[in-house]
Design a protein around this motif. Structure first.
Motif, short mmCIF file in Angstrom:
data_model
loop_
_atom_site.label_atom_id
_atom_site.label_comp_id
_atom_site.label_asym_id
_atom_site.label_seq_id
_atom_site.Cartn_x
_atom_site.Cartn_y
_atom_site.Cartn_z
N ASP A 84 -7.83 9.71 -18.81
CA ASP A 84 -7.54 8.32 -19.15
C ASP A 84 -6.04 8.14 -18.96
OD1 ASP A 84 -7.17 10.14 -21.18
OD2 ASP A 84 -7.81 8.80 -22.79
N PHE A 85 -5.72 7.58 -17.80
CA PHE A 85 -4.33 7.55 -17.35
C PHE A 85 -3.72 6.19 -17.68
CE2 PHE A 85 -1.16 6.99 -13.91
CZ PHE A 85 -0.38 8.09 -14.19
N VAL A 86 -2.80 6.18 -18.64
CA VAL A 86 -2.22 4.91 -19.09
C VAL A 86 -1.03 4.52 -18.21
CG1 VAL A 86 -1.11 3.70 -20.99
CG2 VAL A 86 -2.99 5.28 -21.45
N CYS A 87 -1.15 3.38 -17.58
CA CYS A 87 -0.05 2.84 -16.76
C CYS A 87 -0.37 1.36 -16.55
CB CYS A 87 0.03 3.58 -15.42
SG CYS A 87 1.40 3.04 -14.38
N PRO A 88 -0.03 0.52 -17.54
CA PRO A 88 -0.52 -0.86 -17.55
C PRO A 88 -0.03 -1.72 -16.38
CG PRO A 88 0.34 -0.23 -19.70
CD PRO A 88 0.77 0.82 -18.74
N GLY A 130 -0.61 -3.85 -8.75
CA GLY A 130 0.01 -4.47 -9.92
C GLY A 130 0.40 -5.89 -9.59
N GLU A 131 -0.02 -6.84 -10.42
CA GLU A 131 0.32 -8.23 -10.16
C GLU A 131 0.91 -8.93 -11.39
OE1 GLU A 131 -1.91 -11.89 -8.05
OE2 GLU A 131 -2.82 -11.23 -9.92
N GLY A 132 0.36 -8.61 -12.56
CA GLY A 132 0.79 -9.28 -13.79
C GLY A 132 2.28 -9.10 -14.05
N LEU A 133 2.80 -9.92 -14.96
CA LEU A 133 4.24 -9.92 -15.20
C LEU A 133 4.69 -8.75 -16.09
CD1 LEU A 133 4.56 -13.75 -15.85
CD2 LEU A 133 5.05 -12.51 -13.72
N GLY A 134 3.72 -8.08 -16.75
CA GLY A 134 4.08 -7.05 -17.71
C GLY A 134 4.08 -5.64 -17.15
N GLY A 135 3.77 -5.45 -15.86
CA GLY A 135 3.72 -4.11 -15.27
C GLY A 135 5.11 -3.51 -15.15
N ARG A 136 5.24 -2.24 -15.56
CA ARG A 136 6.56 -1.59 -15.54
C ARG A 136 6.59 -0.43 -14.54
NH1 ARG A 136 9.95 -2.48 -19.83
NH2 ARG A 136 10.94 -0.49 -19.32
N LEU A 137 7.76 -0.23 -13.94
CA LEU A 137 7.93 0.88 -13.01
C LEU A 137 7.67 2.21 -13.70
CD1 LEU A 137 11.15 -0.24 -11.11
CD2 LEU A 137 8.91 0.19 -10.09
N GLN A 142 14.71 -5.51 -13.55
CA GLN A 142 14.62 -4.39 -12.61
C GLN A 142 13.58 -3.36 -13.07
OE1 GLN A 142 15.95 -4.75 -9.63
NE2 GLN A 142 16.65 -6.70 -10.51
N ASP A 143 12.97 -3.60 -14.23
CA ASP A 143 11.93 -2.69 -14.72
C ASP A 143 10.54 -3.06 -14.26
OD1 ASP A 143 13.85 -1.32 -16.19
OD2 ASP A 143 13.63 -2.67 -17.92
N ARG A 144 10.42 -4.25 -13.68
CA ARG A 144 9.09 -4.78 -13.38
C ARG A 144 8.52 -4.21 -12.08
NH1 ARG A 144 9.75 -10.30 -14.24
NH2 ARG A 144 8.71 -10.15 -16.26
N LEU A 145 7.22 -3.90 -12.14
CA LEU A 145 6.50 -3.49 -10.93
C LEU A 145 5.47 -4.55 -10.59
CD1 LEU A 145 3.50 -2.18 -9.99
CD2 LEU A 145 5.52 -1.53 -8.68
N ARG A 146 5.62 -5.12 -9.40
CA ARG A 146 4.55 -5.96 -8.86
C ARG A 146 4.37 -5.55 -7.41
NH1 ARG A 146 5.47 -12.09 -9.75
NH2 ARG A 146 3.31 -12.14 -9.12
N GLY A 147 3.26 -4.92 -7.12
CA GLY A 147 3.04 -4.40 -5.78
C GLY A 147 2.05 -3.25 -5.85
N ILE A 148 2.32 -2.18 -5.08
CA ILE A 148 1.40 -1.05 -5.01
C ILE A 148 2.05 0.20 -5.60
CG2 ILE A 148 0.19 0.50 -3.40
CD1 ILE A 148 -1.13 -2.14 -3.33
N ARG A 149 1.34 0.85 -6.51
CA ARG A 149 1.78 2.15 -7.02
C ARG A 149 1.01 3.22 -6.25
NH1 ARG A 149 3.76 1.15 -12.56
NH2 ARG A 149 2.54 -0.46 -13.60
N ILE A 150 1.70 4.31 -5.95
CA ILE A 150 1.05 5.41 -5.22
C ILE A 150 1.11 6.68 -6.07
CG2 ILE A 150 1.03 6.76 -3.08
CD1 ILE A 150 2.50 4.44 -1.74
N PHE A 151 -0.05 7.30 -6.27
CA PHE A 151 -0.12 8.53 -7.05
C PHE A 151 -0.71 9.65 -6.22
CE2 PHE A 151 -0.59 4.99 -9.97
CZ PHE A 151 0.29 5.30 -10.99
N ASN A 152 -0.30 10.87 -6.56
CA ASN A 152 -0.94 12.05 -5.98
C ASN A 152 -2.04 12.50 -6.94
OD1 ASN A 152 -1.56 14.86 -5.46
ND2 ASN A 152 0.15 14.83 -4.02
#
Lengths: 655, 217
Positions: A110-114, A131-138, A151-161
């Motif tokens: 259960d990987f938490v990364c809102p 990620g699209e919502g305004l609350g997503g963080r890097l 500068q903490d906001r993430l809106r786009g694509i996160r990439i994980f291994n």
């Protein structure tokens, strides 16, 4: 089939007769005879979170698993699959399940990364999350981002291994101007070094202070406007940390298709009525339409002027009726190919793009339009055709038939948060629209399909995500309808899609409309896996019925995928199997494509070959394949009989 | 992955009819309590900007209802009637959602009353009629007085103006610190935004074809 399952048929018949009087539906093209339960058991189901009343038809629910504690009460979203793992997006992150034992899915991580919507895809050792919502963080933190510019906001694509699936590692992210509502991973058959991600974002453009270069100006004022384009990210598989946007194709340029719609039953009725009362009917844009009175008068006057003027007589009126197609063609025909009526830029974004790499095409569901794209050059997709439909509010997603000759678009009218399946909501609104694709790459409307069971106003319901089920020789799809449940339907005959199975629950909340229901349901290696927004993970399997035989289900199970992202549609291929040949036989029996006697003989010979030694089996199958090829020449359904001959021949080759 | 054996077949025999069942209740009471607790907690994170958006948008939507309700009697074209019917359906539902959003958060809930072409909104405070895109009384009167092609032209023109106002309101919401963080608020505002942008494009097309066919006469 009657000889094989007498007990089953008897019981099914009894259930049908006693529990509820069935209303038979028959499709003449496929011979499919369906007796859906009446009254529909989906009507009037009791509410509940984990104990809602349920209705199920022609499906078996294998398991229902509530979300892990940290994800309870937070929206579950889309699904991806790899090996025996299911990746379930959630606005709080990603939940990874091991479904090796589908009756008991095991929580792996259960990987938490809102971030909303956490639309998730996988390829190789990589996992991509939207990620699209305004609350997503890097930093994947849960505290949100309060400032308008941060500068903490993430809106786009996160990439994980996800090489170690129990410990996803954050590799990189690609920020985009509109964030990523959804995305599609493109594995180009000619490129093994990269994958491409088509990003769809529907939220407003970010401030330039937050992400330099983001502009929401009109493209004529700013050629770099983030509007009216999609984003293509290139991910080098060996160096995923170098993933970056490589192009922003403006695939909507000069889009001018008018908002027409396919003829609904109500339209056809209106046409007939108009014809009966002698109204002028014209063909316009490929469809018959009633000519509005305000056009008839001036056109008739013009026609009379050419004939020397005067009041029109009955003969003039008849001549006018005859000349009308030509008048219409002269007046409007040229307009079709004339693009000089303004900039015509079309949509500002797509909601979803379904890629079909093996055929080099994609279906883009883009605001008011359904697009057909050529993606053979992944970085530079080109538009082949576009359709609009005035019954469609918001084009949401696309699914192709396995041969790519049909495409089904969904209309997420109301955005998924509204109850659009009430008895009072039109059947053409918030539905699927089915198109055939001609050799010229042009789409032609065939019909609509909407969940047949009316839902309450406590249930958000509209067409949503689904995927094809690989039943050979047929087009069958399973689809989510939020709190309308899931619906399995056959659209082999594009004019007559018909429901063949369903599952539904009562509302999640007895007093008001809650946020629940199936977000997406996809077929994956024999399982129908559904992401329930509030209730967790549901797993179903098809069960045999008049609508689908045991052999057809077994043949579908022979298709095994290593991974699946539903927005990157794979082309199904069936390995040689007895189930495949028997599935075709069942279909020939259903559509009377071959004589009953002949079908019985072929069944018997197949059974013999199945129990014989390899060498003997090979001889029998070779001989049978030759016979069936001959049968096919005079069969009622030559195409299907030909497919049967090929299937038997492939079986022989494998012995 | 797994095969249907005889056991599964028997399950089929018992469940393939039109079954309505109460599933066996596993011990999910703790999770259920947690679920409702989180639903309750989720409605605590909003700002005055969210409240103001919901309150204003209810009145904004209500005016679209007034406009659209004129169409069945006055419009010349089936397309405009269809569009108006869909706007009524969509915006009625959204008004209910926004009223509930406010009620859930203990905020005053505007009630709307439509009497013919007259709109009254109670409880919207000073938002009333000054929002972006709202039609003036003169524009409403013009629309009400028109029919046929003229109605269609005015309806599309005014509804484009009206929708553009709504997208401006969404832009303002998202441009405010802390606003739109609430999931329900972000989603509703985003849905209104894309739906209305899509509809604006559609209406512009309809308006163009209306103009060109009128000229064609």
């Amino acid at each position: 089939m009657t000889q094989r399952f007498p007990l089953f048929l008897l019981v099914a018949a009894l259930v049908g007769l006693s529990a509820c009087a069935p209303k038979a539906v028959m499709d003449t093209a496929t011979g499919l005879q369906i007796s859906p339960p009446t009254p529909d058991p989906r009507v009037g189901l009791g509410a509940g979170l984990f104990d809602a009343e349920e209705a199920i038809w022609n499906l078996n629910k294998i398991s229902s698993t509530p979300p892990p504690e940290q994800f309870v009460g937070v929206t579950n979203s889309d699904l991806a699959f790899k090996d025996n793992y299911v990746f379930q997006g959630n606005y709080n992150g990603v939940v990874i399940w091991d479904v090796s034992t589908p009756g008991n899915p095991v929580l792996v991580k259960d990987f938490v990364c809102p971030a909303s919507q956490s639309d998730v895809s996988v390829y190789g050792d990589l996992m991509f999350v939207s990620g699209e919502g305004l609350g997503g963080r890097l930093d994947c933190g849960s505290e949100g981002v309060q400032e308008r510019v941060s500068q903490d906001r993430l809106r786009g694509i996160r990439i994980f291994n996800i090489e170690d699936v129990r410990n996803p590692e954050y590799v990189s992210n690609v920020q985009t101007c509109r964030g990523s509502h959804t995305h599609s991973v493109l594995k180009d058959p000619n490129d093994d070094e990269n994958v491409y991600i088509y990003v769809s974002g529907s939220a407003p453009v970010r401030p330039e202070e937050e992400l330099p270069g983001c502009s929401s100006a009109a493209p004529e004022d700013d050629p770099n406007s983030a509007l009216f384009r999609i984003e293509v990210i290139k991910v080098p598989l060996d160096n995923p940390q170098d993933a970056a946007i490589v192009s922003s194709p403006r695939i909507f340029e000069n889009l001018v298709a008018p908002p027409q719609h396919g003829a609904s039953p109500a339209d056809l009725e209106e046409l007939e009525e108009a014809r009966a009362r002698g109204a002028f009917i014209v063909e316009f844009g490929g469809q018959e339409r009633i000519m509005p009175a305000q056009f008839v008068g001036p056109m008739l006057a013009g026609f009379m002027a050419q004939r020397g003027g005067g009041e029109p007589t009955a003969a003039d009126s008849a001549a006018f009726r005859e000349a009308l197609p030509q008048i219409i063609a002269q007046r409007f025909g040229i307009q079709d190919s004339d693009d000089d009526e303004g900039p015509g830029r079309g949509p500002t974004q797509c909601h979803d793009i379904t890629l079909f790499p093996e055929l080099g095409v994609a279906g883009g569901a883009c605001e008011g339009y359904g697009l057909l794209l050529d993606i053979r050059d992944p970085v530079n997709p080109k538009r082949m055709d576009a359709v609009a439909d005035s019954n469609f509010s918001y084009w949401h997603s696309a699914t192709f038939s396995n041969d790519g000759k049909m495409v089904l678009f969904t209309d997420e009218w109301g955005g998924g948060g509204q109850p659009k399946c009430r008895a009072s909501d039109p059947k053409e609104w918030g539905a699927n629209a089915i198109f055939t694709i001609g050799d010229d790459g042009k789409m032609e409307f065939q019909s609509y399909y909407k969940l047949p069971a009316p839902q309450t106003n406590l249930e958000n319901c509209v067409a949503h995500n689904g995927s094809p089920i690989p039943v050979p020789g047929r087009e069958i799809m399973v689809q989510s309808w939020y709190q309308g449940g899931i619906s399995v339907f056959d659209w082999t005959d594009p004019r007559n899609p018909v429901e063949i199975a369903f599952h539904d629950r009562g509302p999640i909340d007895p007093n008001q409309m809650g946020n629940a229901g199936s977000w997406s349901v996809y077929w994956y290696n024999g399982l129908l896996v559904s992401s329930e927004i509030g209730r967790g993970l549901d797993i179903f399997e098809l069960v045999p019925s008049a609508a689908i035989s045991q052999n057809e289900i077994a043949a579908a199970r022979t298709v095994e995928l290593d991974y699946l992202n539903a927005q990157g549609q794979p082309q199904f291929r069936w390995p040689a199997s007895f189930a495949l040949a028997k599935a075709y036989l069942d279909q020939l029996e259903r559509d009377n494509g071959l004589s009953r006697g002949r079908i019985g003989e072929i069944r018997a010979e197949l059974a013999q070959a199945e129990s014989a030694s390899d060498a003997a089996s090979r001889r029998m199958l070779l001989s049978l394949a030759t016979q069936v090829s001959t049968d096919a020449l005079r069969a009622g359904d030559r195409a299907k009989a030909g497919m049967l001959a090929e299937a038997i021949s492939a079986l022989a080759a494998g012995r | 992955m797994i095969r249907i054996g005889m056991a599964a077949m028997l399950v089929v025999l018992t469940t393939t009819g039109c079954a309505s069942t109460n599933p066996p209740v596993a011990d999910t009471s703790d999770l259920e309590a947690l679920y409702w607790e989180r639903q309750e907690a989720a409605i605590q994170s909003y700002t005055p900007a969210d409240v103001s958006f919901m309150t204003g948008m209810i009145a904004h939507h209500a005016q679209a209802l007034v406009m659209s309700r004129m169409a069945p009697e006055r419009s010349a074209s089936g397309q405009v009637k269809t569009l108006a019917a869909r706007i009524i359906n969509a915006q009625n539902d959204e008004i209910a959602t926004m009223q509930r959003w406010l009620r859930d958060r203990g905020q005053p809930v505007p009630e709307i009353h439509i009497d013919g072409n007259h709109l009254m909104v109670h409880g919207a405070g000073d938002h009333s009629m000054s929002m972006p895109g709202m039609l003036s009384k003169e524009q409403i009167d013009d629309l009400a007085a028109s029919s046929g092609n003229e109605f269609d032209r005015l309806f599309l023109t005014y509804m484009i103006q009206h929708h553009e106002g709504a997208t401006t309101m969404v832009k303002e919401l998202f441009g405010t610190d802390g606003a739109g963080q609430d999931e329900a608020s972000f989603r509703l505002a985003s849905d209104i935004n894309v739906d209305q942008i899509t509809e604006i494009a559609r209406m512009k097309r309809m308006l163009e074809s209306l103009t060109s066919s009128t000229q064609g006469r």
